[in-house]
Design a protein around this motif. Sequence first.
Motif, PDB file in Angstrom:
ATOM      1  N   LYS A  66      46.491  48.471  55.284  1.00  0.00           N
ATOM      2  CA  LYS A  66      47.118  49.779  55.472  1.00  0.00           C
ATOM      3  C   LYS A  66      48.281  49.974  54.488  1.00  0.00           C
ATOM      4  O   LYS A  66      48.639  51.106  54.170  1.00  0.00           O
ATOM      5  CB  LYS A  66      47.614  49.926  56.912  1.00  0.00           C
ATOM      6  N   LYS A  67      48.857  48.885  54.034  1.00  0.00           N
ATOM      7  CA  LYS A  67      49.909  48.949  53.014  1.00  0.00           C
ATOM      8  C   LYS A  67      49.306  48.975  51.611  1.00  0.00           C
ATOM      9  O   LYS A  67      50.022  48.973  50.621  1.00  0.00           O
ATOM     10  CB  LYS A  67      50.845  47.752  53.145  1.00  0.00           C
ATOM     11  N   GLU A  68      47.969  48.951  51.570  1.00  0.00           N
ATOM     12  CA  GLU A  68      47.187  48.996  50.327  1.00  0.00           C
ATOM     13  C   GLU A  68      47.345  47.745  49.464  1.00  0.00           C
ATOM     14  O   GLU A  68      47.236  47.799  48.233  1.00  0.00           O
ATOM     15  CB  GLU A  68      47.496  50.275  49.537  1.00  0.00           C
ATOM     16  N   VAL A  69      47.591  46.619  50.119  1.00  0.00           N
ATOM     17  CA  VAL A  69      47.525  45.339  49.416  1.00  0.00           C
ATOM     18  C   VAL A  69      46.068  45.115  49.005  1.00  0.00           C
ATOM     19  O   VAL A  69      45.159  45.283  49.823  1.00  0.00           O
ATOM     20  CB  VAL A  69      47.997  44.172  50.315  1.00  0.00           C
ATOM     21  N   PRO A  70      45.797  44.757  47.761  1.00  0.00           N
ATOM     22  CA  PRO A  70      44.407  44.579  47.325  1.00  0.00           C
ATOM     23  C   PRO A  70      43.675  43.525  48.162  1.00  0.00           C
ATOM     24  O   PRO A  70      44.221  42.452  48.443  1.00  0.00           O
ATOM     25  CB  PRO A  70      44.548  44.124  45.870  1.00  0.00           C
ATOM     26  N   ILE A  71      42.456  43.837  48.543  1.00  0.00           N
ATOM     27  CA  ILE A  71      41.654  42.922  49.356  1.00  0.00           C
ATOM     28  C   ILE A  71      41.477  41.582  48.657  1.00  0.00           C
ATOM     29  O   ILE A  71      41.444  40.524  49.294  1.00  0.00           O
ATOM     30  CB  ILE A  71      40.278  43.554  49.684  1.00  0.00           C
ATOM     31  N   GLN A  72      41.405  41.604  47.318  1.00  0.00           N
ATOM     32  CA  GLN A  72      41.219  40.351  46.566  1.00  0.00           C
ATOM     33  C   GLN A  72      42.420  39.424  46.739  1.00  0.00           C
ATOM     34  O   GLN A  72      42.253  38.197  46.811  1.00  0.00           O
ATOM     35  CB  GLN A  72      40.994  40.654  45.076  1.00  0.00           C
ATOM     36  N   TYR A  73      43.619  39.992  46.794  1.00  0.00           N
ATOM     37  CA  TYR A  73      44.802  39.167  47.009  1.00  0.00           C
ATOM     38  C   TYR A  73      44.841  38.636  48.431  1.00  0.00           C
ATOM     39  O   TYR A  73      45.283  37.507  48.678  1.00  0.00           O
ATOM     40  CB  TYR A  73      46.079  39.967  46.719  1.00  0.00           C
ATOM     41  N   LEU A  74      44.398  39.436  49.373  1.00  0.00           N
ATOM     42  CA  LEU A  74      44.395  39.000  50.774  1.00  0.00           C
ATOM     43  C   LEU A  74      43.429  37.840  50.986  1.00  0.00           C
ATOM     44  O   LEU A  74      43.718  36.912  51.748  1.00  0.00           O
ATOM     45  CB  LEU A  74      44.020  40.164  51.689  1.00  0.00           C
ATOM     46  N   LEU A  75      42.301  37.888  50.306  1.00  0.00           N
ATOM     47  CA  LEU A  75      41.315  36.810  50.421  1.00  0.00           C
ATOM     48  C   LEU A  75      41.603  35.673  49.439  1.00  0.00           C
ATOM     49  O   LEU A  75      41.067  34.572  49.591  1.00  0.00           O
ATOM     50  CB  LEU A  75      39.908  37.354  50.200  1.00  0.00           C
ATOM     51  N   GLY A  76      42.417  35.972  48.421  1.00  0.00           N
ATOM     52  CA  GLY A  76      42.780  34.953  47.439  1.00  0.00           C
ATOM     53  C   GLY A  76      41.704  34.651  46.431  1.00  0.00           C
ATOM     54  O   GLY A  76      41.778  33.649  45.712  1.00  0.00           O
ATOM     55  N   LYS A  77      40.721  35.551  46.317  1.00  0.00           N
ATOM     56  CA  LYS A  77      39.632  35.285  45.382  1.00  0.00           C
ATOM     57  C   LYS A  77      38.876  36.569  45.076  1.00  0.00           C
ATOM     58  O   LYS A  77      38.985  37.572  45.780  1.00  0.00           O
ATOM     59  CB  LYS A  77      38.667  34.252  45.954  1.00  0.00           C
ATOM     60  N   THR A  78      38.102  36.516  43.999  1.00  0.00           N
ATOM     61  CA  THR A  78      37.195  37.598  43.651  1.00  0.00           C
ATOM     62  C   THR A  78      36.061  37.032  42.819  1.00  0.00           C
ATOM     63  O   THR A  78      36.121  35.885  42.356  1.00  0.00           O
ATOM     64  CB  THR A  78      37.927  38.710  42.878  1.00  0.00           C
ATOM     65  N   ASN A  79      35.022  37.829  42.629  1.00  0.00           N
ATOM     66  CA  ASN A  79      33.892  37.414  41.806  1.00  0.00           C
ATOM     67  C   ASN A  79      33.944  38.143  40.479  1.00  0.00           C
ATOM     68  O   ASN A  79      34.224  39.335  40.424  1.00  0.00           O
ATOM     69  CB  ASN A  79      32.575  37.712  42.522  1.00  0.00           C
ATOM     70  N   PHE A  80      33.685  37.398  39.409  1.00  0.00           N
ATOM     71  CA  PHE A  80      33.675  37.989  38.074  1.00  0.00           C
ATOM     72  C   PHE A  80      32.580  37.326  37.269  1.00  0.00           C
ATOM     73  O   PHE A  80      32.543  36.092  37.147  1.00  0.00           O
ATOM     74  CB  PHE A  80      35.032  37.779  37.384  1.00  0.00           C
ATOM     75  N   TYR A  81      31.682  38.104  36.748  1.00  0.00           N
ATOM     76  CA  TYR A  81      30.571  37.631  35.926  1.00  0.00           C
ATOM     77  C   TYR A  81      29.807  36.483  36.604  1.00  0.00           C
ATOM     78  O   TYR A  81      29.447  35.483  35.999  1.00  0.00           O
ATOM     79  CB  TYR A  81      31.056  37.204  34.541  1.00  0.00           C
ATOM     80  N   GLY A  82      29.619  36.637  37.909  1.00  0.00           N
ATOM     81  CA  GLY A  82      28.842  35.666  38.676  1.00  0.00           C
ATOM     82  C   GLY A  82      29.597  34.414  39.074  1.00  0.00           C
ATOM     83  O   GLY A  82      29.015  33.489  39.658  1.00  0.00           O
ATOM     84  N   LEU A  83      30.902  34.368  38.801  1.00  0.00           N
ATOM     85  CA  LEU A  83      31.714  33.201  39.122  1.00  0.00           C
ATOM     86  C   LEU A  83      32.828  33.589  40.086  1.00  0.00           C
ATOM     87  O   LEU A  83      33.289  34.734  40.092  1.00  0.00           O
ATOM     88  CB  LEU A  83      32.334  32.607  37.843  1.00  0.00           C
TER      89      LEU A  83
END
Length: 284
Positions: A66-83
């Motif tokens: 609700k504070k618009e913190v990016p979901i990727q920061y909340l989960l501590g990870k993201t996917n990029f180019y299959g990694l």
Amino acid sequence: MKIKQYRTQFIKELSAFYDAYEAESFFYLILEDKHQLRQIDLALNHELTFSESDFVIWDSLLAQLKKEVPIQYLLGKTNFYGLDFEVNENVLIPRPETEELVEWIINENAASNKSKKIKILDIGTGSGCIAISLAKNLPNAEVYGFDVSKKAIETAKRNAINNKVDVTFLFQDVLALEELRCNFDIIVSNPPYVRNLEKVEIKKNVLDYEPHLALFVDDNDALIFYRKIAELAKKNFIENGQLYFEINQYLGQETRDLLENMDFKNIELRKDIYDNDRMISCKV
């Protein structure tokens, strides 16, 4: 409460901040990360429930969304180019447009990389997503990454280990360099390129939470990093060395003019998936 019921509540509470599709995507990202459950699992079993301790976690994440913190920061990870990449407040969240830049480099160099070793430098490496993706897909490449943030370098090093590639990451302010220590076949950079005048276009989740050091440049010298990196490339390229940039969509022609005035050859400006001028390449 059944998970399916909480899902409805979750999406409703986020409706003032995100559209329904995005809110739903957040729900399933968290569901898979925290419970190893996918959308299909919930569809097949409507009776799945959350425990009291689960609600504590979910309500905390909901409050931060609700504070618009990016979901990727909340989960501590993201996917990029299959990694999978660790991301945190010290690094930018990798974008799909940058995947296009990586794809371009790989497509143009995969064949030659099979027959010879090449040396690649990624300037402003951040999470290491470009350098690591290139190292993973160009196995004969010797890859280096520079960044002015020590914490970003620490993150990039962990990402290299987690993705089982050998990349040398170094703390370095590229603007302070007079020359590089060795010659390179490829230099790539996604440097800061957003002008302060463009801040009004930036969403709150980016403006409030992603590192400004990696985003913004002075309005009066928006191409400062491109000019400096191109100067270094001139000094430290092998024959037919290639330079690749991600660029400001509003400065495509200006970036092309800069490279032409510095006598680079084979300049190619490309649009991204959103039809914006987003990447450029050239040779010495």
